[in-house]
Scaffold this active site. Sequence first.
Site, short mmCIF file in Angstrom:
data_model
loop_
_atom_site.label_atom_id
_atom_site.label_comp_id
_atom_site.label_asym_id
_atom_site.label_seq_id
_atom_site.Cartn_x
_atom_site.Cartn_y
_atom_site.Cartn_z
N ARG A 60 -0.29 -8.74 13.55
CA ARG A 60 -0.91 -7.76 12.66
C ARG A 60 -1.77 -8.46 11.60
O ARG A 60 -2.84 -7.97 11.25
CB ARG A 60 0.17 -6.90 11.99
CG ARG A 60 0.79 -5.89 12.95
CD ARG A 60 2.12 -5.37 12.45
NE ARG A 60 2.03 -4.71 11.16
CZ ARG A 60 3.06 -4.52 10.35
NH1 ARG A 60 4.26 -4.97 10.69
NH2 ARG A 60 2.90 -3.89 9.21
N ARG A 114 11.27 -1.26 11.26
CA ARG A 114 10.12 -0.80 12.04
C ARG A 114 9.91 -1.72 13.23
O ARG A 114 10.09 -2.92 13.11
CB ARG A 114 8.86 -0.82 11.15
CG ARG A 114 8.38 0.56 10.77
CD ARG A 114 7.31 0.53 9.74
NE ARG A 114 6.08 -0.15 10.17
CZ ARG A 114 4.95 -0.18 9.44
NH1 ARG A 114 4.92 0.41 8.26
NH2 ARG A 114 3.89 -0.81 9.89
N ARG A 159 -9.86 0.47 8.74
CA ARG A 159 -9.37 -0.85 9.15
C ARG A 159 -10.40 -1.65 9.90
O ARG A 159 -10.11 -2.76 10.32
CB ARG A 159 -8.18 -0.66 10.10
CG ARG A 159 -6.88 -0.52 9.42
CD ARG A 159 -5.88 -0.26 10.52
NE ARG A 159 -4.74 -1.11 10.41
CZ ARG A 159 -3.69 -0.81 9.66
NH1 ARG A 159 -3.68 0.25 8.91
NH2 ARG A 159 -2.67 -1.60 9.65
N LYS A 205 0.83 -1.21 0.00
CA LYS A 205 0.00 0.00 0.00
C LYS A 205 0.87 1.26 0.00
O LYS A 205 0.65 2.17 -0.80
CB LYS A 205 -0.93 0.02 1.23
CG LYS A 205 -1.86 -1.18 1.32
CD LYS A 205 -2.78 -1.09 2.52
CE LYS A 205 -2.07 -1.08 3.86
NZ LYS A 205 -1.40 -2.36 4.21
N ARG A 228 11.70 -5.58 5.43
CA ARG A 228 11.55 -4.14 5.13
C ARG A 228 12.52 -3.31 5.99
O ARG A 228 12.73 -3.59 7.16
CB ARG A 228 10.12 -3.67 5.42
CG ARG A 228 9.97 -2.15 5.29
CD ARG A 228 8.54 -1.72 5.26
NE ARG A 228 7.77 -2.19 6.39
CZ ARG A 228 6.44 -2.08 6.48
NH1 ARG A 228 5.76 -1.48 5.53
NH2 ARG A 228 5.82 -2.54 7.54
P1 AP5 Z 1 4.93 -1.52 1.94
O1 AP5 Z 1 4.57 -0.77 0.71
O2 AP5 Z 1 5.65 -0.80 3.00
O3 AP5 Z 1 3.61 -2.28 2.52
P2 AP5 Z 1 2.28 -1.73 3.20
O4 AP5 Z 1 1.11 -2.37 2.54
O5 AP5 Z 1 2.30 -0.25 3.28
O6 AP5 Z 1 2.45 -2.41 4.62
P3 AP5 Z 1 2.39 -1.77 6.08
O7 AP5 Z 1 3.18 -2.71 6.94
O8 AP5 Z 1 2.80 -0.36 6.08
O9 AP5 Z 1 0.85 -1.92 6.35
P4 AP5 Z 1 0.13 -1.87 7.71
O10 AP5 Z 1 -1.27 -1.68 7.25
O11 AP5 Z 1 0.39 -3.03 8.59
O12 AP5 Z 1 0.85 -0.70 8.52
P5 AP5 Z 1 0.43 0.80 8.89
O13 AP5 Z 1 1.67 1.62 8.90
O14 AP5 Z 1 -0.73 1.25 8.07
O15 AP5 Z 1 5.76 -2.79 1.48
C1 AP5 Z 1 6.27 -3.72 2.44
C2 AP5 Z 1 7.64 -4.24 2.02
O16 AP5 Z 1 7.53 -4.96 0.82
C3 AP5 Z 1 8.68 -3.14 1.74
O17 AP5 Z 1 9.93 -3.58 2.22
C4 AP5 Z 1 8.71 -3.01 0.22
O18 AP5 Z 1 9.97 -2.63 -0.25
C5 AP5 Z 1 8.35 -4.42 -0.20
N1 AP5 Z 1 7.56 -4.45 -1.43
C6 AP5 Z 1 6.51 -3.62 -1.75
N2 AP5 Z 1 6.00 -3.95 -2.95
C7 AP5 Z 1 6.73 -5.03 -3.37
C8 AP5 Z 1 6.69 -5.85 -4.55
N3 AP5 Z 1 5.79 -5.63 -5.54
N4 AP5 Z 1 7.58 -6.87 -4.66
C9 AP5 Z 1 8.50 -7.10 -3.68
N5 AP5 Z 1 8.60 -6.36 -2.56
C10 AP5 Z 1 7.72 -5.35 -2.41
O19 AP5 Z 1 -0.09 0.64 10.39
C11 AP5 Z 1 0.81 0.37 11.44
C12 AP5 Z 1 0.06 0.33 12.78
O20 AP5 Z 1 -0.58 1.62 13.01
C13 AP5 Z 1 -1.11 -0.66 12.85
O21 AP5 Z 1 -0.67 -1.96 13.21
C14 AP5 Z 1 -1.99 0.00 13.94
O22 AP5 Z 1 -1.46 -0.21 15.21
C15 AP5 Z 1 -1.86 1.49 13.61
N6 AP5 Z 1 -2.88 1.98 12.68
C16 AP5 Z 1 -2.67 2.49 11.43
N7 AP5 Z 1 -3.82 2.84 10.86
C17 AP5 Z 1 -4.80 2.54 11.75
C18 AP5 Z 1 -6.20 2.65 11.73
N8 AP5 Z 1 -6.86 3.15 10.67
N9 AP5 Z 1 -6.90 2.24 12.82
C19 AP5 Z 1 -6.27 1.76 13.89
N10 AP5 Z 1 -4.94 1.62 13.98
C20 AP5 Z 1 -4.20 2.00 12.92
MG MG Z 2 2.51 1.18 4.81
#
Ligand code: AP5
Ligand code: MG
Length: 208
Positions: free
Chosen positions: A165, A154, A87, A16, A121
Site C-alpha cells: 500500500r 483489517r 488517490r 486520516k 491497528r
Molecule cells: P487511521 O486514522 O486509521 O489512518 P488512515 O490514515 O485512515 O489510514 P488507512 O489505512 O485507513 O488509509 P488508507 O488510505 O490506506 O486506507 P483506505 O481505507 O482509504 O490510523 C491508523 C492507526 O494509527 C490506528 O490504529 C490509529 O489508532 C493510530 N493512530 C492514528 N493517529 C495516531 C496518532 N496521532 N498517534 C498514534 N497512533 C495514531 O483504503 C483501503 C483500500 O481501499 C485501498 O488500499 C484501495 O484498495 C481502496 N481504495 C480506497 N479509496 C480508493 C480510491 N480513491 N481509489 C482506489 N482505491 C481506493
Molecule cells: Mg482510514
Amino acid sequence: MADHRILLLGPPGAGKGTQATRLTAEYDLDHITTGDALRQNKEMETEYGTPGEYMDAGELVPDPVVNEIVVAALEDADGFVLDGYPRNLDQAEFLSEETDLDHVVFLDVPEDVLVERLTGRRVCDDCGATYHVEFDRPEEAGVCDECGGELVQREDDTEDTVRERLRVYRENTEPVVEHYREEGTLVEVSGEGAPDDVFERLRDVIEG
Ligand code: AP5
Ligand code: MG
Ligand code: ZN
C-alpha cells in the site's frame, strides 16, 4: 458561514480516518471515505471484479467504481471531510469538476511510524471504531469501548500488504499531493504526536 469542504491527504496510517472522525463531529460535516464505502461493499460484483480483490492486495480499486461513490456522497453533503480520495491524478481531475475545496491538508508522518500504526491497528467489527494495540488501547483487550463489539485486524493491515500500500501510495498518490502543492492550496501539518495534538493543528488550519 459556509460549511467547510476539507480534503485530508496523507499516506496509509497517517491518521486520516482518526482525524476525519473528529473534524466531522466538531464542525458537523459529512465523512466521505472511499475506503469505508468499499469495505462495506467488498463482495459487490462490478465489471472489474469485486473491490475486495484489489483491497486485500493493497492495490487501487478502478477509478469508475470509486468516482461513482464520491459523486453520490457529494450530492448529499454540504460540508464534508474527504478521506482516501483522490488517490491518483485522474481522480483529482475528476474531483475538481465535481466540487471546490476550502482546505487541502496533508498529514505528514514518517514511513517507519506508518508501518507501526497500521500493523497495530484494530477496528470494531460492528461499529468501525478504530484502536491501536499500543497507542490507543480499549479498556478490555479485543472489545470495543463504544459498543462491546469484537475488535479485528483489517485484512490489508498485515506487514506485507502495508508495504505494498505504501508503494502504491508513492507511485499514484504522491503526485496528487505534488499537484495541490504546485497549485498553492496544500497546507502541510505534522501527523506525529498524540491524536489530540494533531487535531489542534488541524483546527488552527481550518479556523486560521
Ligand atoms: P487511521 O486514522 O486509521 O489512518 P488512515 O490514515 O485512515 O489510514 P488507512 O489505512 O485507513 O488509509 P488508507 O488510505 O490506506 O486506507 P483506505 O481505507 O482509504 O490510523 C491508523 C492507526 O494509527 C490506528 O490504529 C490509529 O489508532 C493510530 N493512530 C492514528 N493517529 C495516531 C496518532 N496521532 N498517534 C498514534 N497512533 C495514531 O483504503 C483501503 C483500500 O481501499 C485501498 O488500499 C484501495 O484498495 C481502496 N481504495 C480506497 N479509496 C480508493 C480510491 N480513491 N481509489 C482506489 N482505491 C481506493
Ligand atoms: Mg482510514
Ligand atoms: Zn464498536
